[in-house]
Motif scaffolding. Structure first.
Motif, PDB file in Angstrom:
ATOM      1  N   THR A  27     -11.619  -1.618  -0.637  1.00  0.00           N
ATOM      2  CA  THR A  27     -11.001  -2.948  -0.533  1.00  0.00           C
ATOM      3  C   THR A  27     -12.049  -4.026  -0.793  1.00  0.00           C
ATOM      4  N   LEU A  37      -5.604   4.428  -1.811  1.00  0.00           N
ATOM      5  CA  LEU A  37      -6.613   3.381  -1.635  1.00  0.00           C
ATOM      6  C   LEU A  37      -8.000   4.003  -1.454  1.00  0.00           C
ATOM      7  N   TYR A  77      -7.854  -4.415  -4.349  1.00  0.00           N
ATOM      8  CA  TYR A  77      -7.615  -3.084  -3.790  1.00  0.00           C
ATOM      9  C   TYR A  77      -7.879  -2.094  -4.916  1.00  0.00           C
ATOM     10  N   PHE A 113      -7.665   1.779  -6.270  1.00  0.00           N
ATOM     11  CA  PHE A 113      -6.906   3.008  -5.996  1.00  0.00           C
ATOM     12  C   PHE A 113      -7.365   4.149  -6.896  1.00  0.00           C
ATOM     13  N   LEU A 167       0.833  -1.209   0.000  1.00  0.00           N
ATOM     14  CA  LEU A 167       0.000   0.000   0.000  1.00  0.00           C
ATOM     15  C   LEU A 167       0.868   1.260   0.000  1.00  0.00           C
ATOM     16  N   TYR A 183       0.301   4.331   4.975  1.00  0.00           N
ATOM     17  CA  TYR A 183      -0.628   3.328   5.521  1.00  0.00           C
ATOM     18  C   TYR A 183      -0.004   2.489   6.630  1.00  0.00           C
TER      19      TYR A 183
END
Lengths: 191, 108
Positions: free
Chosen positions: A33, A30, A38, A40, A20, A50
């Motif tokens: 989820t 991000l 994931y 972005f 991340l 993160y």
């Protein structure tokens, strides 16, 4: 344009954190989820950082209260799963969890064992646990699930080794015992 | 976090949280208060602060007090918490007086 990456880290929290932070350094923040995904959105490279934290030992109320506290502190918070099984109505027994969190279900912290916490970089260090005593408590919470998993592995492999007079099961039992002793030593060291 | 409430000797984090909550504050405001008062020496992680706040809440030294204008949960010190903080202040005064009497005249 948003991009989606497929990754599975299980309980490897440091690897997930590195992934991340690498994405953030490349200009991807991000936004969502999934179990294996994931999503972005574009951002200024290096704008966010993160941390990944285990909360599988918390009760539903405490987990939600903690998430709300982190959001009040100005952090963006995402839930993330450790396991990838798809199911509805499953209940998991977690003897290592605190009271109220031992029966984990889809409505509580099952498949929501991890938190991904995002902070906008401000030049100050970003750590969730800074006090030595608090760090010890957190590390113990991380070790306890292994303690129970290895105890179960030891009991089963020892049972099979005796029942089937099997050398491979005996080796597995010895390995589980060594793992169990190592975890007990680590927990004792933290105390 | 281990505090000895009866005999004083609070941890630094506990004492600062109690001081910060002499007026209602939310978590982030407590973090900022401690950072400001220590000149950045004591930077508390949100997880550590949450642990400290929930422990003090369980002891009855602080309590939740509604939400701020921006809808953040606020906490405030209780009468029991004020008594503990006052006792800690007395203990620290006694300690500094003793230290002053012994090493106060010495040049570093």
């Amino acid at each position: 344009m948003n991009i989606t990456r497929r990754r599975y880290f299980g309980g490897a929290m440091k690897s997930q954190e590195k992934f991340l932070n690498r994405m953030a350094a490349e200009g991807h923040r991000l936004v969502k989820t999934g179990k294996l995904t994931y999503e972005f959105a574009p951002c200024t490279p290096g704008q966010y950082e993160y941390r990944v934290e285990y909360i599988g030992h918390l009760s539903r109320e405490n987990a939600e209260d903690y998430v709300s506290f982190l959001r009040d502190c100005g952090y963006q918070v995402f839930y993330k799963n450790i396991n990838v099984d798809w199911n509805v109505g499953k209940v998991e027994y977690r003897p290592w969890a605190q009271k109220g969190g031992r029966l984990a279900a889809n409505e509580t912290t099952l498949h929501r064992e991890l938190l991904i916490v995002e902070k906008e970089k401000d030049g100050k260090p970003f750590e969730l646990h800074t006090d030595p005593a608090d760090r010890v408590q957190y590390r113990k919470a991380l070790l306890r699930p292994w303690l129970y998993a290895l105890a179960c592995a030891l009991a089963l492999s020892a049972l099979f080794a005796v029942r089937f007079r099997s050398v491979p099961w005996a080796v597995a039992a010895v390995l589980a015992l060594l793992g169990l002793l190592w975890i007990l030593w680590r927990i004792g060291k933290e105390t | 976090m281990r505090d000895n409430g009866k005999g004083g000797a609070l941890t630094e984090v506990t004492f600062f949280v109690l001081l910060a909550l002499h007026e209602p504050r939310h978590g982030y405001a407590v973090m900022r208060f401690i950072e400001e008062k220590t000149g950045g020496r004591l930077l508390l992680g949100a997880g550590t602060l949450y642990g400290a706040i929930t422990a003090l809440e369980e002891k009855g030294w602080i309590a939740r007090r509604g939400e701020s204008e921006d809808r953040k949960k606020q906490f405030v010190i209780t009468a029991a918490g004020r008594e503990i903080a006052q006792r800690e202040l007395s203990r620290l005064r006694e300690l500094t007086n003793t230290a002053e009497a012994i090493i106060g005249g010495e040049k570093p």
